[in-house]
Design an enzyme around this catalytic site. Structure first.
Site, PDB file in Angstrom:
ATOM      1  N   ASP A 137       0.804  -1.018  -0.044  1.00  0.00           N
ATOM      2  CA  ASP A 137       0.098  -0.048  -0.116  1.00  0.00           C
ATOM      3  C   ASP A 137       0.934   1.186  -0.154  1.00  0.00           C
ATOM      4  O   ASP A 137       0.632   2.018   0.842  1.00  0.00           O
ATOM      5  CB  ASP A 137      -0.975   0.030   1.033  1.00  0.00           C
ATOM      6  N   HIS A 180      -2.384   0.871  12.121  1.00  0.00           N
ATOM      7  CA  HIS A 180      -2.388  -0.672  11.455  1.00  0.00           C
ATOM      8  C   HIS A 180      -0.651  -0.923  11.441  1.00  0.00           C
ATOM      9  O   HIS A 180      -0.050   0.084  10.822  1.00  0.00           O
ATOM     10  CB  HIS A 180      -3.107  -1.103  10.285  1.00  0.00           C
ATOM     11  N   GLN A 248      -2.898  -5.163   6.260  1.00  0.00           N
ATOM     12  CA  GLN A 248      -2.744  -4.226   7.310  1.00  0.00           C
ATOM     13  C   GLN A 248      -3.616  -4.523   8.516  1.00  0.00           C
ATOM     14  O   GLN A 248      -4.840  -4.423   8.269  1.00  0.00           O
ATOM     15  CB  GLN A 248      -3.176  -3.029   6.615  1.00  0.00           C
ATOM     16  N   ARG A 278       2.490  12.968  10.399  1.00  0.00           N
ATOM     17  CA  ARG A 278       1.199  12.904   9.790  1.00  0.00           C
ATOM     18  C   ARG A 278       0.514  11.670  10.381  1.00  0.00           C
ATOM     19  O   ARG A 278       1.208  10.501  10.212  1.00  0.00           O
ATOM     20  CB  ARG A 278       1.274  12.595   8.369  1.00  0.00           C
ATOM     21  N   ASP A 280      -1.643   8.735  10.277  1.00  0.00           N
ATOM     22  CA  ASP A 280      -2.364   8.006   9.470  1.00  0.00           C
ATOM     23  C   ASP A 280      -3.668   7.495   9.835  1.00  0.00           C
ATOM     24  O   ASP A 280      -3.793   6.845  10.790  1.00  0.00           O
ATOM     25  CB  ASP A 280      -1.599   7.075   8.572  1.00  0.00           C
ATOM     26  N   GLU A 322      -4.645  12.872   9.694  1.00  0.00           N
ATOM     27  CA  GLU A 322      -5.306  12.586   8.521  1.00  0.00           C
ATOM     28  C   GLU A 322      -6.548  11.950   8.783  1.00  0.00           C
ATOM     29  O   GLU A 322      -6.725  10.700   8.913  1.00  0.00           O
ATOM     30  CB  GLU A 322      -4.231  11.433   7.647  1.00  0.00           C
ATOM     31  N   HIS A 391      -1.716  12.069  -2.423  1.00  0.00           N
ATOM     32  CA  HIS A 391      -1.434  10.923  -3.140  1.00  0.00           C
ATOM     33  C   HIS A 391      -2.493   9.776  -3.051  1.00  0.00           C
ATOM     34  O   HIS A 391      -2.482   8.717  -3.811  1.00  0.00           O
ATOM     35  CB  HIS A 391      -0.266   9.911  -2.466  1.00  0.00           C
ATOM     36  N   ASP A 392      -3.549  10.236  -2.461  1.00  0.00           N
ATOM     37  CA  ASP A 392      -4.761   9.497  -2.309  1.00  0.00           C
ATOM     38  C   ASP A 392      -5.792   9.809  -3.508  1.00  0.00           C
ATOM     39  O   ASP A 392      -5.657  11.009  -4.121  1.00  0.00           O
ATOM     40  CB  ASP A 392      -5.492   9.307  -1.087  1.00  0.00           C
ATOM     41  N   ARG A 516      -4.772   4.085  -7.622  1.00  0.00           N
ATOM     42  CA  ARG A 516      -4.166   5.646  -7.135  1.00  0.00           C
ATOM     43  C   ARG A 516      -2.802   5.779  -7.591  1.00  0.00           C
ATOM     44  O   ARG A 516      -2.358   7.016  -7.537  1.00  0.00           O
ATOM     45  CB  ARG A 516      -4.227   5.436  -5.470  1.00  0.00           C
TER      46      ARG A 516
HETATM   47  C1  OTU Z   1      -4.474   6.619   4.271  1.00  0.00           C
HETATM   48  O1  OTU Z   1      -5.760   7.205   3.640  1.00  0.00           O
HETATM   49  C2  OTU Z   1      -3.319   6.806   3.369  1.00  0.00           C
HETATM   50  O2  OTU Z   1      -3.264   8.050   2.712  1.00  0.00           O
HETATM   51  C3  OTU Z   1      -3.446   5.953   2.235  1.00  0.00           C
HETATM   52  O3  OTU Z   1      -2.278   5.883   1.440  1.00  0.00           O
HETATM   53  C4  OTU Z   1      -3.546   4.596   2.920  1.00  0.00           C
HETATM   54  O4  OTU Z   1      -3.897   3.452   1.716  1.00  0.00           O
HETATM   55  C5  OTU Z   1      -4.521   4.260   4.031  1.00  0.00           C
HETATM   56  O5  OTU Z   1      -4.348   5.410   4.753  1.00  0.00           O
HETATM   57  C6  OTU Z   1      -3.800   3.044   4.957  1.00  0.00           C
HETATM   58  O6  OTU Z   1      -2.686   3.447   5.599  1.00  0.00           O
HETATM   59  O7  OTU Z   1      -8.418   5.422   2.803  1.00  0.00           O
HETATM   60  O8  OTU Z   1      -8.044   6.318   0.446  1.00  0.00           O
HETATM   61  O9  OTU Z   1      -9.092   9.115   6.655  1.00  0.00           O
HETATM   62  O10 OTU Z   1      -9.697   7.962   3.934  1.00  0.00           O
HETATM   63  O11 OTU Z   1      -6.881   7.359   6.205  1.00  0.00           O
HETATM   64  C7  OTU Z   1      -7.438   6.962   1.439  1.00  0.00           C
HETATM   65  C8  OTU Z   1      -9.867   7.762   6.187  1.00  0.00           C
HETATM   66  C9  OTU Z   1      -7.757   6.259   2.775  1.00  0.00           C
HETATM   67  C10 OTU Z   1      -9.178   7.366   4.993  1.00  0.00           C
HETATM   68  C11 OTU Z   1      -7.648   7.687   4.940  1.00  0.00           C
HETATM   69  C12 OTU Z   1      -6.948   6.542   3.964  1.00  0.00           C
END
Ligand code: OTU
Length: 648
Positions: A137, A180, A248, A278, A280, A322, A391-392, A516
């Site tokens: 991931d 996680h 995860q 940050r 997560d 985040e 990046h998401d 992504r």
């Molecule tokens: C985050 O995002 C990270 O930015 C992602 O890159 C990871 O894949 C994920 O955690 C797992 O570590 O689902 O689409 O707030 O929206 O935490 C992004 C809730 C994600 C989620 C966010 C997550």
């Protein structure tokens, strides 16, 4: 208050540090002890061994403080003296992957001149700690929090990089993946081997009865590529809670040992020179049957413990939430009411991000105005991370279920937006792609780089000058919005030179299943050279971004402490917000349509804009008569009278 071991127990720890520093530490411990103890008690107060766990947390703080390097202690002092450093208008953030931006940690140092050319003062490196082998991931499945991804270097390289950045006025931000671990983390391996101590670090279920009950109310994060929230482990013959990918494993924070581990990891990283964490996926850190298992009150208590321990052991360091949530939950992560100054310093404004894209697609700002008005002002001493994309994916659910969204079309609107950015509508200028759309979830997220989503890539490919101009304006409009809003604006790597989508991920097995990667291209340093050309598309875009950076750095009134109020512009295509604070006032106006638009003089009068209108972006003054005209996708930062509001 619980009995703490006497301060004498710190003798050994502080043996090599100056007596004064130990006094400072003890002072901070006394002062902030209640801020640590109160949330700990809310979380674990029922336990008989509560005092033991409180003591463990204090011990973690003490040993980290004792080990903190002299330079970082100096930084602690400086930051306490200038507590608003991250709120100032000279802050500019940048986020990148180490390998995709530079290669490894050492090579990031070589890119510092580039970052400075852009005015960057804050650098978020996407995950750098040792991830699991194979799929991970994008590094968000960590196998070892005390080792750097061997491809990127070693811990000493990180320390060196952090120091070099700091000497260049750039604060390093790293992810703390606290929700996680990877299924190959030592704790998970021991759990699989049957050690109950480590099985208690995770949420395990012997059969499907509880998982099924949870599934009834919990949403799916990756409905297509990782359906469900539980994964079966044949080693343990149990179901493991896995919010994200099956590899995860969600940590179980109802076990205080997990919290102690994570605090210790955080402070060790802080002692290497990390200045911002940050945090997560924080919203998932506590589970409660019958709820959607996000944003539980205990999550806030956990964050308050994280904050308190930093105040005691590493006060220079900031926390960034985040939390990709709906407006109703968002501001709470920065602390509200009683918990002001007790939670994260920073939080991603995902609602603004998503609303910006909605406004751009529709050429209408009504929905964005209504939604942003529902978000309460944030406490003193905090700031937003304002961004256009990261990046998401762009997660449309941020707007879901809110009253303004329902009024504007609800689910149909979100579907339309998702289709618009996937380039499926005739009116669309975008070349993105929908993310995680399983049949029963026909809206989830959108992928694509900034250049792809604004039509820049396509216009450059076709060499269409008029379209390049339009697309550049769209990009700069979005940047002007986030640069003015009130917080640290965050640029995603490559967007400043119009990086296009990257289709090559499909050929890499660890990435092919996750769309992504489309918008996580490698930095094209040859293309970046074109930024110096005044007539190239990249050159004009880069110059436009630099102009905004310069304007922001000189407009002190954009300090995050100043209030941000959405105002009526009398024109549905023009968004307006007023920033007011001790350093002055700025009225931001942004035309989200492809046609010229006007704002009436009377409206400007009401908002405190004088007859002679000064615009911080262009650095020019004009004297509009009846109305002010904004060119297609144009934005202005107008000097305004401060009134009697002082930004509180
Ligand atoms: C985050 O995002 C990270 O930015 C992602 O890159 C990871 O894949 C994920 O955690 C797992 O570590 O689902 O689409 O707030 O929206 O935490 C992004 C809730 C994600 C989620 C966010 C997550």
């Amino acid at each position: 208050m619980a009995p703490l071991t006497s301060f004498a127990s710190f003798d050994a720890l502080f043996a090599d540090t100056p007596a004064e520093y130990r006094q400072v530490f003890e002072g901070r411990l006394e002062h902030f002890r209640s801020q640590l103890e109160a949330p700990m008690r809310r979380l674990y107060g029922e336990r008989e061994d509560f005092d033991h766990w409180l003591q463990r947390v204090v011990d973690v703080a003490a040993s980290a403080a004792a080990e903190r390097h002299h330079d970082l202690r100096v930084l602690d002092r400086q930051r306490l003296e200038e507590a608003d450093w991250f709120q100032r208008s000279d802050m500019i953030g940048y986020t990148c992957y180490v390998d995709r931006f530079a290669g490894d940690l050492g090579k990031v140092v070589e890119k510092i001149p580039y970052l400075k050319e852009l005015g960057v003062t804050y650098l978020h490196l996407l995950p750098v700690l040792a991830p699991r082998e194979g799929e991970n991931d994008g590094g968000y499945a960590i196998a070892d929090y005390r080792r750097i991804n061997p491809q990127f270097g070693a811990m000493e390289d990180l320390r060196w990089l952090a120091g070099e950045l700091r000497r260049n006025g750039i604060s390093l931000c790293l992810d703390l993946v606290c929700n996680h671990t990877a299924d190959t983390h030592d704790w998970a391996i021991k759990a699989k081997a049957g050690e109950s101590r480590y099985q208690d670090y995770y949420h395990l279920f012997p059969d499907r009865s509880l998982p099924d009950r949870f599934e009834a109310t919990v949403a799916e994060l990756f409905p297509q590529s990782a359906p469900g929230n539980f994964t079966y482990s044949s080693e343990m013959e149990a179901w493991v809670w896995t919010t994200f990918y099956g590899y995860q494993w969600d940590l179980n924070y109802s076990n205080p040992a997990v919290l102690v581990e994570m605090l210790s990891i955080m402070l060790d990283l802080a002692n290497l020179g990390v200045e911002v964490f940050r945090l997560d996926a924080v919203i998932y850190m506590w589970k409660r049957l019958g709820t959607d298992c996000t944003n539980q009150p205990e999550v806030h208590s956990l964050l308050q413990v994280f904050r308190a321990i930093l105040k005691i052991a590493a006060p220079a360091v900031l926390l960034k939430a985040e939390a990709m949530v709906t407006p109703q939950h968002l501001a709470k992560y920065l602390g509200l009411g009683e918990s002001a100054d007790l939670e994260c310093h920073l939080g991603y404004h995902n609602v603004l991000m998503v609303a910006l894209w909605a406004s751009l697609a529709k050429g209408d700002v009504t929905l964005m105005g209504e939604i942003l008005r529902t978000i309460p002002p944030i406490p003193a001493g905090t700031a937003w991370i304002s961004y256009i994309r990261c990046h998401d994916d762009i997660g449309w659910s941020a707007l879901e279920g809110t009253e303004p969204t329902e009024k504007a079309g609800g689910h149909d609107l979100l579907k339309e937006l998702s289709d618009f950015y996937a380039g499926k509508l005739d009116s669309s200028f975008a070349a993105g792609r929908s993310f995680q759309v399983a049949p029963e979830h026909d809206v989830h997220g959108t992928n694509g780089t900034l250049a792809a989503l604004t039509g820049f890539s396509e216009a450059v490919r076709l060499g269409d000058k008029a379209e390049i101009d339009f697309a550049t304006r769209r990009i700069l409009l979005l940047y002007a919005m986030i640069f003015g809003f009130g917080g640290i604006p965050l640029i995603y790597m490559g967007d400043e030179i119009g990086a296009p989508n990257d289709e090559t991920y499909r050929g890499r097995s660890a990435e092919a299943g996750d769309g992504r990667w489309l918008h996580r291209p490698f930095m094209d340093w040859d293309a970046a050279e074109a930024r110096h050309g005044p007539t190239t598309a990249q050159g004009r875009l880069f110059a436009g971004v630099q102009r905004l950076v310069k304007a922001r750095k000189s407009a002190f009134a954009l300090h995050a402490q100043a209030s941000t109020r959405v105002v009526e512009t009398g024109n549905d295509h023009v968004f307006g917000y007023l920033r007011r604070g001790a350093r002055g006032a700025v009225l931001v106006l942004a035309n989200f349509s492809a046609q010229p638009q006007t704002v009436a003089r009377a409206c400007l009068d009401q908002l405190g804009v004088s007859r002679q209108v000064y615009d911080w972006i262009s650095g020019t003054t004009s004297c509009p008569d009846d109305s002010l005209c904004l060119e297609p996708y144009d934005s202005l930062w107008l000097e305004a009278a401060n009134g009697d509001e002082t930004g509180t």
